[in-house]
Design an enzyme around this catalytic site. Structure first.
Site, mmCIF file in Angstrom:
data_model
loop_
_atom_site.group_PDB
_atom_site.id
_atom_site.type_symbol
_atom_site.label_atom_id
_atom_site.label_comp_id
_atom_site.label_asym_id
_atom_site.label_seq_id
_atom_site.Cartn_x
_atom_site.Cartn_y
_atom_site.Cartn_z
ATOM 1 N N GLU A 44 0.951 -1.561 -0.083
ATOM 2 C CA GLU A 44 0.023 0.011 -0.347
ATOM 3 C C GLU A 44 1.343 0.947 0.432
ATOM 4 O OE1 GLU A 44 -2.753 0.384 3.542
ATOM 5 O OE2 GLU A 44 -2.960 3.026 2.767
ATOM 6 N N ARG A 48 0.903 10.591 0.467
ATOM 7 C CA ARG A 48 0.885 11.472 1.459
ATOM 8 C C ARG A 48 2.199 11.530 1.464
ATOM 9 N NH1 ARG A 48 0.579 8.177 6.913
ATOM 10 N NH2 ARG A 48 -1.917 6.629 6.280
ATOM 11 N N THR A 72 -4.342 5.724 1.988
ATOM 12 C CA THR A 72 -4.906 7.284 2.017
ATOM 13 C C THR A 72 -5.598 7.899 0.612
ATOM 14 O OG1 THR A 72 -2.466 7.810 2.935
ATOM 15 C CG2 THR A 72 -3.803 9.239 2.811
ATOM 16 N N LYS A 132 -11.706 -1.776 6.865
ATOM 17 C CA LYS A 132 -10.346 -1.678 7.648
ATOM 18 C C LYS A 132 -10.221 -1.236 9.151
ATOM 19 C CE LYS A 132 -6.392 2.584 6.909
ATOM 20 N NZ LYS A 132 -5.333 2.294 6.388
HETATM 21 C C1 3PG Z 1 -0.943 4.856 8.821
HETATM 22 O O1 3PG Z 1 -2.086 5.472 8.661
HETATM 23 O O2 3PG Z 1 0.235 5.105 8.771
HETATM 24 C C2 3PG Z 1 -1.617 3.365 8.982
HETATM 25 O O3 3PG Z 1 -2.340 2.448 9.589
HETATM 26 C C3 3PG Z 1 0.068 3.113 9.792
HETATM 27 O O4 3PG Z 1 -0.562 3.329 10.861
HETATM 28 P P1 3PG Z 1 0.807 2.305 12.112
HETATM 29 O O5 3PG Z 1 2.309 3.241 11.346
HETATM 30 O O6 3PG Z 1 0.844 2.630 13.312
HETATM 31 O O7 3PG Z 1 1.498 0.687 11.012
#
Ligand code: 3PG
Length: 211
Positions: A44, A48, A72, A132
């Protein structure tokens, strides 16, 4: 050409979905290669960073055997952009009506984020069966998943947010968990150092986890 993989096939392909924020485009292919070599075929790439779309395009082209998704994804426009870039699926932190409508009329499978029973019902109403749980730890973690299993027994979740290598096995042992998501396979320090052997080793450990 074979049919595109369904969301269920993609989520079943790996116990852990690495959640990736990539700053450097030149790292896209070596990173994908390290994850694949470590036994993780699903990625994934979150929208960002400025290079995310191009990274998805390059990885999808270079590694057709991988399931490259976009994370995202919060708007219909972003959903169209990641589909055009060749993403195999999209992940969103939550679900809006415009995003649900865009997913229904588009071709790209969407894994929408939910955090409450009402959000689960909204997503079910829009036809989603794979969700999710985000942010998983803050939402209540494993006890929340157990609670959701009662009224929503046919749904399957990918808990993400605060999941660690230590907590992942207990998450994966839940019958309503299809995989977990996490950023621990691609820590910023290892990315900055381009330490592909270390990322390959993290991937290998993660790929050995079992549902
Ligand atoms: C995120 O949005 O960054 C993910 O949920 C990952 O979360 P984590 O860094 O706690 O694994």
């Amino acid at each position: 050409m074979s049919a595109p993989a369904s969301l269920e096939q993609i989520l079943r392909a790996s116990p852990v979905m690495p959640v990736i924020a990539l700053d450097r485009l030149d790292q896209a292919l070596p990173l994908a290669e390290a994850l694949l070599e470590g036994g993780i075929p699903t990625l994934e790439i979150t929208l960002r960073t400025p290079v995310a779309l191009e990274a998805i395009r390059r990885i999808a082209k270079a590694f057709p055997q991988a399931h490259v998704g976009a994370g995202t994804v919060t708007t219909p426009e972003a959903l169209r952009q990641v589909a055009d870039a060749g993403a195999a699926f999209a992940v969103s932190p939550g679900l809006t009506r415009p995003l649900a409508e865009a997913a229904a009329t588009g071709t790209l499978p969407l894994l929408p984020g939910v955090m409450t029973p009402a959000e689960v019902m909204t997503a079910m109403d829009a036809g989603f069966r794979f969700l999710k749980l985000f942010p998983a730890e803050q939402a209540g973690g494993i006890s929340m998943l157990k609670a959701l299993a009662g009224p929503f027994k046919d749904l399957r979740f990918c808990p993400t947010g605060g999941v660690t290598p230590e907590s992942a096995p207990a998450y994966l042992a839940q019958p309503n968990v299809i995989c977990v998501g996490g950023s621990w396979l691609t820590p910023r320090a290892l990315l900055e150092a381009s330490d592909w052997p270390a990322i390959r080793a993290l991937a290998r450990e993660a790929s050995a986890l079992r549902r």
